[in-house]
Design a protein around this motif. Sequence first.
Motif, PDB file in Angstrom:
ATOM      1  N   ALA A  91       0.810  -1.152   0.031  1.00 19.21           N
ATOM      2  CA  ALA A  91       0.050  -0.155  -0.004  1.00 19.21           C
ATOM      3  C   ALA A  91       0.847   1.327   0.103  1.00 19.21           C
ATOM      4  N   ALA A  92       2.040   1.257   0.679  1.00 21.36           N
ATOM      5  CA  ALA A  92       2.765   2.315   0.863  1.00 21.36           C
ATOM      6  C   ALA A  92       3.358   2.638  -0.599  1.00 21.36           C
ATOM      7  N   ALA A  93       3.686   1.762  -1.428  1.00 26.23           N
ATOM      8  CA  ALA A  93       4.273   1.809  -2.542  1.00 26.23           C
ATOM      9  C   ALA A  93       3.108   2.315  -3.711  1.00 26.23           C
ATOM     10  N   GLY A  94       1.847   1.955  -3.402  1.00 27.61           N
ATOM     11  CA  GLY A  94       0.978   2.391  -4.320  1.00 27.61           C
ATOM     12  C   GLY A  94       0.722   3.711  -3.946  1.00 27.61           C
ATOM     13  N   ARG A  95       0.601   4.254  -2.658  1.00 29.80           N
ATOM     14  CA  ARG A  95       0.350   5.675  -2.423  1.00 29.80           C
ATOM     15  C   ARG A  95       1.362   6.612  -2.799  1.00 29.80           C
ATOM     16  N   GLY A  96       2.703   6.081  -2.751  1.00 27.81           N
ATOM     17  CA  GLY A  96       3.924   6.592  -3.400  1.00 27.81           C
ATOM     18  C   GLY A  96       3.828   6.990  -4.704  1.00 27.81           C
ATOM     19  N   ALA A  97       3.531   6.060  -5.657  1.00 26.00           N
ATOM     20  CA  ALA A  97       3.144   5.994  -7.121  1.00 26.00           C
ATOM     21  C   ALA A  97       2.097   6.997  -7.311  1.00 26.00           C
ATOM     22  N   VAL A  98       1.074   7.223  -6.520  1.00 27.41           N
ATOM     23  CA  VAL A  98       0.033   8.248  -6.827  1.00 27.41           C
ATOM     24  C   VAL A  98       0.502   9.742  -6.652  1.00 27.41           C
ATOM     25  N   GLU A  99       1.356   9.630  -5.506  1.00 28.26           N
ATOM     26  CA  GLU A  99       1.803  11.011  -5.086  1.00 28.26           C
ATOM     27  C   GLU A  99       2.949  11.572  -6.057  1.00 28.26           C
ATOM     28  N   TYR A 100       3.570  10.736  -6.726  1.00 22.38           N
ATOM     29  CA  TYR A 100       4.720  11.146  -7.407  1.00 22.38           C
ATOM     30  C   TYR A 100       3.839  11.684  -8.813  1.00 22.38           C
ATOM     31  N   VAL A 101       2.782  11.134  -9.521  1.00 21.88           N
ATOM     32  CA  VAL A 101       2.094  11.576 -10.333  1.00 21.88           C
ATOM     33  C   VAL A 101       1.296  13.073  -9.965  1.00 21.88           C
ATOM     34  N   LEU A 102       0.620  12.994  -8.743  1.00 22.42           N
ATOM     35  CA  LEU A 102       0.148  14.304  -8.189  1.00 22.42           C
ATOM     36  C   LEU A 102       1.136  15.460  -8.286  1.00 22.42           C
TER      37      LEU A 102
END
Length: 338
Positions: free
Chosen positions: A89-100
């Motif tokens: 989940a942490a990696a999934g959250r990070g991936a979204v944060e990078y795009v944002l």
Amino acid sequence: ITMGDGAGIGPEIVVKALSRPEVRALCRPLVIGDVMALYRSLQFVPDSVRPRVVPVATPAEVDWGDMTALPVLQPGDALADVKPGELSAAAGRGAVEYVLAACELAKRGTVAGIVTAPLNKEAMRLAGYAYPGHTELLAEQFGVKHYSLVLSARGQFIFHVTTHVSLRRALDLITRERVLSQIRLAHLLAGALGQGDQPIAVAGVNPHAGEGGLFGDEEITTIGPAVSAAQAEGIPAIGPLPADVLFPRAAQGRYRFVIAMYHDQGHAVFKTLYFDEGVNVTVGLPTIRTSVDHGTAFDIAGQGIASDASLVEAIRLAAQLGPKWAEIHAAAQLAVAE
């Protein structure tokens, strides 16, 4: 360049691609991702071309003259407990944060384009995000309702009338207007690339393109009229052609711009031919966005064997189309509207 899911091959292919002198000559890269994940991936790059990971708080801190530096902007928390190949989940959250973060920089005009490494949809859902993928997330951030997914490799481009919907739903969405909009869009992109005289080859949706109505009438009632309307506008569109005729011809180089009716009709052929080097282009966004056309590859993550060919091509295409993107986007607004 967004790093994607930190548990996948994203960190590895980013450092590999940006260690190539020919890639660094194309652009001024700013990586948005996890500093330590990228640093660990440097082990997969030969010493002779290995860059230095340089954390930055803002793009203004980057020394663009230092070709040995790999500037990294890290939004959000570090991925301290994320392991290669493990759903997180942490990696999934990070991936979204990078795009944002990339979207915010693009909205301010700080970056001229976005290139995305792969994220993982299941990891995103674990983090509380229900987006089907990158494209829908980007469209929301830019306030865009009408956009198109285009696949590209070796100078070929495949457009899709429908994408991430069920096949049953896709048949309902294939309308004259949607097909015509994709033909217009393909012609627009062909013109931007100096290939406006290239034919736009349009696939049928039924076996043998319906065989004159014997196997379905979408070609007669929907797709054919869209091709005729495009021809009346001066667009060199042809079709509808049987998909099992069109795609082999395209693979032989006869057609560079192809309109597929649904996701797998275009993707299955494309990935068979160009799996390691294919690129996604999202047309309809105000900023050029390209992406690798493969997933996070958890099965080989952290082993140093992932190919960066698709990411290299994504960077190259973004650099090629970026200076013309404002013109493409302005004209595409009508083309991508339903």
